[in-house]
Enzyme design. Structure first.
Site, PDB file in Angstrom:
ATOM      1  N   VAL A 119      66.057  28.422  10.231  1.00 26.47           N
ATOM      2  CA  VAL A 119      67.235  28.631  11.081  1.00 26.47           C
ATOM      3  C   VAL A 119      67.258  27.617  12.218  1.00 26.47           C
ATOM      4  O   VAL A 119      66.285  27.499  12.964  1.00 26.47           O
ATOM      5  CB  VAL A 119      67.216  30.041  11.729  1.00 26.47           C
ATOM      6  CG1 VAL A 119      68.471  30.283  12.538  1.00 26.47           C
ATOM      7  CG2 VAL A 119      67.059  31.124  10.691  1.00 26.47           C
TER       8      VAL A 119
ATOM      9  N   GLY B 117      77.154  11.980   4.182  1.00 25.87           N
ATOM     10  CA  GLY B 117      75.964  12.759   3.796  1.00 25.87           C
ATOM     11  C   GLY B 117      75.756  13.987   4.670  1.00 25.87           C
ATOM     12  O   GLY B 117      74.701  14.622   4.616  1.00 25.87           O
TER      13      GLY B 117
ATOM     14  N   ASP C 127      75.951  30.053   4.318  1.00 24.46           N
ATOM     15  CA  ASP C 127      74.744  29.481   4.935  1.00 24.46           C
ATOM     16  C   ASP C 127      74.514  30.114   6.318  1.00 24.46           C
ATOM     17  O   ASP C 127      73.388  30.495   6.659  1.00 24.46           O
ATOM     18  CB  ASP C 127      74.906  27.954   5.053  1.00 24.46           C
ATOM     19  CG  ASP C 127      73.720  27.303   5.736  1.00 24.46           C
ATOM     20  OD1 ASP C 127      72.652  27.223   5.104  1.00 24.46           O
ATOM     21  OD2 ASP C 127      73.850  26.911   6.920  1.00 24.46           O
TER      22      ASP C 127
ATOM     23  N   LYS D 227      71.369  32.765   7.755  1.00 23.76           N
ATOM     24  CA  LYS D 227      70.617  32.558   9.002  1.00 23.76           C
ATOM     25  C   LYS D 227      70.756  33.757   9.937  1.00 23.76           C
ATOM     26  O   LYS D 227      69.807  34.142  10.620  1.00 23.76           O
ATOM     27  CB  LYS D 227      71.087  31.266   9.682  1.00 23.76           C
ATOM     28  CG  LYS D 227      70.715  30.029   8.863  1.00 23.76           C
ATOM     29  CD  LYS D 227      71.425  28.792   9.336  1.00 23.76           C
ATOM     30  CE  LYS D 227      71.036  27.573   8.505  1.00 23.76           C
ATOM     31  NZ  LYS D 227      71.901  26.423   8.728  1.00 23.76           N
TER      32      LYS D 227
ATOM     33  N   GLU E 172      77.349  18.559   1.539  1.00 24.59           N
ATOM     34  CA  GLU E 172      76.897  18.457   0.145  1.00 24.59           C
ATOM     35  C   GLU E 172      78.096  18.154  -0.752  1.00 24.59           C
ATOM     36  O   GLU E 172      79.243  18.406  -0.367  1.00 24.59           O
ATOM     37  CB  GLU E 172      76.344  19.808  -0.317  1.00 24.59           C
ATOM     38  CG  GLU E 172      75.307  20.398   0.580  1.00 24.59           C
ATOM     39  CD  GLU E 172      73.909  20.183   0.065  1.00 24.59           C
ATOM     40  OE1 GLU E 172      73.773  19.787  -1.099  1.00 24.59           O
ATOM     41  OE2 GLU E 172      72.972  20.396   0.850  1.00 24.59           O
TER      42      GLU E 172
ATOM     43  N   THR F 162      61.272  24.228  -1.667  1.00 23.87           N
ATOM     44  CA  THR F 162      62.172  24.100  -2.826  1.00 23.87           C
ATOM     45  C   THR F 162      63.585  24.516  -2.402  1.00 23.87           C
ATOM     46  O   THR F 162      63.784  25.088  -1.329  1.00 23.87           O
ATOM     47  CB  THR F 162      61.682  24.949  -4.018  1.00 23.87           C
ATOM     48  OG1 THR F 162      61.655  26.314  -3.632  1.00 23.87           O
ATOM     49  CG2 THR F 162      60.317  24.503  -4.490  1.00 23.87           C
TER      50      THR F 162
ATOM     51  N   GLY G 145      68.387  18.417   9.030  1.00 26.44           N
ATOM     52  CA  GLY G 145      67.968  17.014   8.903  1.00 26.44           C
ATOM     53  C   GLY G 145      66.566  16.813   9.462  1.00 26.44           C
ATOM     54  O   GLY G 145      65.742  17.734   9.479  1.00 26.44           O
TER      55      GLY G 145
ATOM     56  N   LYS H 167      65.497  29.225   3.051  1.00 29.91           N
ATOM     57  CA  LYS H 167      66.174  30.428   3.585  1.00 29.91           C
ATOM     58  C   LYS H 167      66.210  31.575   2.579  1.00 29.91           C
ATOM     59  O   LYS H 167      66.201  32.743   2.974  1.00 29.91           O
ATOM     60  CB  LYS H 167      67.633  30.084   3.963  1.00 29.91           C
ATOM     61  CG  LYS H 167      67.751  29.092   5.083  1.00 29.91           C
ATOM     62  CD  LYS H 167      69.183  28.640   5.252  1.00 29.91           C
ATOM     63  CE  LYS H 167      69.554  27.565   4.269  1.00 29.91           C
ATOM     64  NZ  LYS H 167      69.512  26.209   4.616  1.00 29.91           N
TER      65      LYS H 167
ATOM     66  N   GLY I 179      67.297  24.265  12.346  1.00 28.67           N
ATOM     67  CA  GLY I 179      66.575  22.985  12.293  1.00 28.67           C
ATOM     68  C   GLY I 179      65.371  23.003  13.211  1.00 28.67           C
ATOM     69  O   GLY I 179      64.482  23.838  13.066  1.00 28.67           O
TER      70      GLY I 179
END
Ligand SMILES: NC(=O)c1ccc[n+]([C@@H]2O[C@H](COP(=O)([O-])OP(=O)(O)OC[C@H]3O[C@@H](n4cnc5c(N)ncnc54)[C@H](OP(=O)(O)O)[C@@H]3O)[C@@H](O)[C@H]2O)c1
Length: 331
Positions: A138, A193, A207, A211, A196, A82, A303, A111, A140
């Site tokens: 963290v 894209g 962000d 991390k 955001e 979520t 991604g 996160k 990807g």
């Protein structure tokens, strides 16, 4: 056979569901998926053909909350996907608490709960003999947490630093190479894209700070909170500052640092020849270890690549549980 449910059927949830339903992980079946307004459940397992674009289109869709699906003891493993909420970690935090409390293993890319409640959740996992894996929170697909745990645990990790946000790195790279202003680079990133519609968490460095807290707590047992991180984002970086850095063989990068005496996120000058100095949406993280020295990992930090980290954590749970079950059966 390990029964798995996915809570959160957005960008990651849909891609992961497709991978699991197509049988990518042996000894696992996907038995349920939840979104914000309801869920689908099929104890025989959902096949690739049964996966809808939106679960609201599924003939088996039931209105209700994800916690009903978790509570139904229908699964052994929860994958929690979520949205990240930095205020209170919800709804992910409650989903993870609920699953661990009833003995389910948990894998997540969310996160919020891991940055806000790491120690509480780890204690809960231990009390209930559960696994809680969060590599995907963290970097990807970059295996930062498992690399340190599996390959570097006998060394002393002195510091971790790096570029942990692909959006800001893309913007700074476009400013550096194309001479764009921050506003223009941001607009381009939004059109592609990469950023955001509301890019505040990325641009303000929050962000990256989330991390850094996760890395500090999980790799260095630092017991830190988000408020312990000194954070400065990239919103005040001018084209003139980027040009001056470039003329002296440097680039400005948003760097997060975790060490015994520093927990910070800020724009820093990095030599173009430094292995950390990667461009575009790439992330790079350097571990500094007492015996090994420096080790740098470079990769896509978000991604599709995140699916790789989720699949590896899920594989780890399935491998551990099936080995344990065989041992219990005396095979
Ligand atoms: N995308 C990435 O590259 C990436 C990388 C690393 C980590 N992450 C993290 O991974 C998580 C998932 O990312 P994402 O990009 O897949 O997010 P996303 O596309 O926004 O999808 C989120 C999903 O969660 C569902 N949801 C919201 N509230 C819920 C609730 N109360 N109960 C059940 N489901 C609920 C949404 O359902 P509705 O559709 O019904 O609203 C949606 O399906 C986030 O925490 C994100 O920060 C993402």
């Amino acid at each position: 056979m390990i029964r798995c449910i996915i809570v959160g059927y957005g960008f990651l949830g849909k891609r992961l569901a497709r991978a699991l339903a197509s049988g990518r992980i042996r000894d696992l079946k996907l038995v349920g998926i939840a979104s914000s307004k309801g869920y689908v459940h099929n104890e025989r397992g959902l096949s690739s053909e049964e996966l809808p674009e939106s679960i609201y289109q599924s003939k088996d869709f039931r209105e209700g909350s994800a916690s009903e699906l978790i509570d139904g003891r229908a699964a052994d493993l929860l994958v929690e996907l979520t949205p990240t909420n930095i205020e209170d970690g919800e709804p992910g935090l409650s989903h993870i608490r609920q699953a661990l409390a009833q003995g389910m293993d948990v894998v997540t890319a969310n996160k919020g709960p891991i940055a806000l409640a790491y120690e509480e959740l780890m204690d809960l996992a231990e009390e209930n003999d559960c696994m809680l894996l969060y590599e995907a929170t963290v970097g990807g697909g970059m295996p930062l947490i498992s690399l340190q745990r599996r390959c570097l645990a006998a060394d002393d990790l002195l510091s971790v630093k790096g570029i942990l946000n692909g959006t800001t790195n893309y913007i700074l790279s476009r400013m550096h190479f194309e001479g764009m202003t921050l506003d223009l680079a941001l607009k381009e990133a939004q059109m592609l894209g990469i950023a955001e519609r509301d890019p505040t968490l990325d641009l303000e460095g929050i962000d990256t700070a989330l991390k850094i807290v996760i890395l500090a707590n999980s790799l260095m047992k630092a017991g830190k909170k988000l408020s312990d991180v000194k954070v400065r984002g990239i919103t005040k970086i001018t084209s003139e500052a980027i040009t001056a850095a470039k003329e002296s063989g440097m680039a400005i990068k948003l760097i997060g640092v975790a060490s015994e005496d520093e927990l910070s996120v800020a724009p820093r000058l990095i030599k173009l020849s430094d292995p950390l100095c990667v461009h575009g949406t790439l992330n790079a993280v350097s571990f500094n270890l007492r015996i090994l020295g420096n080790l740098t990992i470079i990769g896509e930090g978000a991604g599709e690549s995140t699916i790789s980290a989720l699949l590896n954590d899920i594989h780890e749970v399935v491998k551990t549980r099936t080995r344990f079950n065989r041992f219990k059966r005396g095979c």
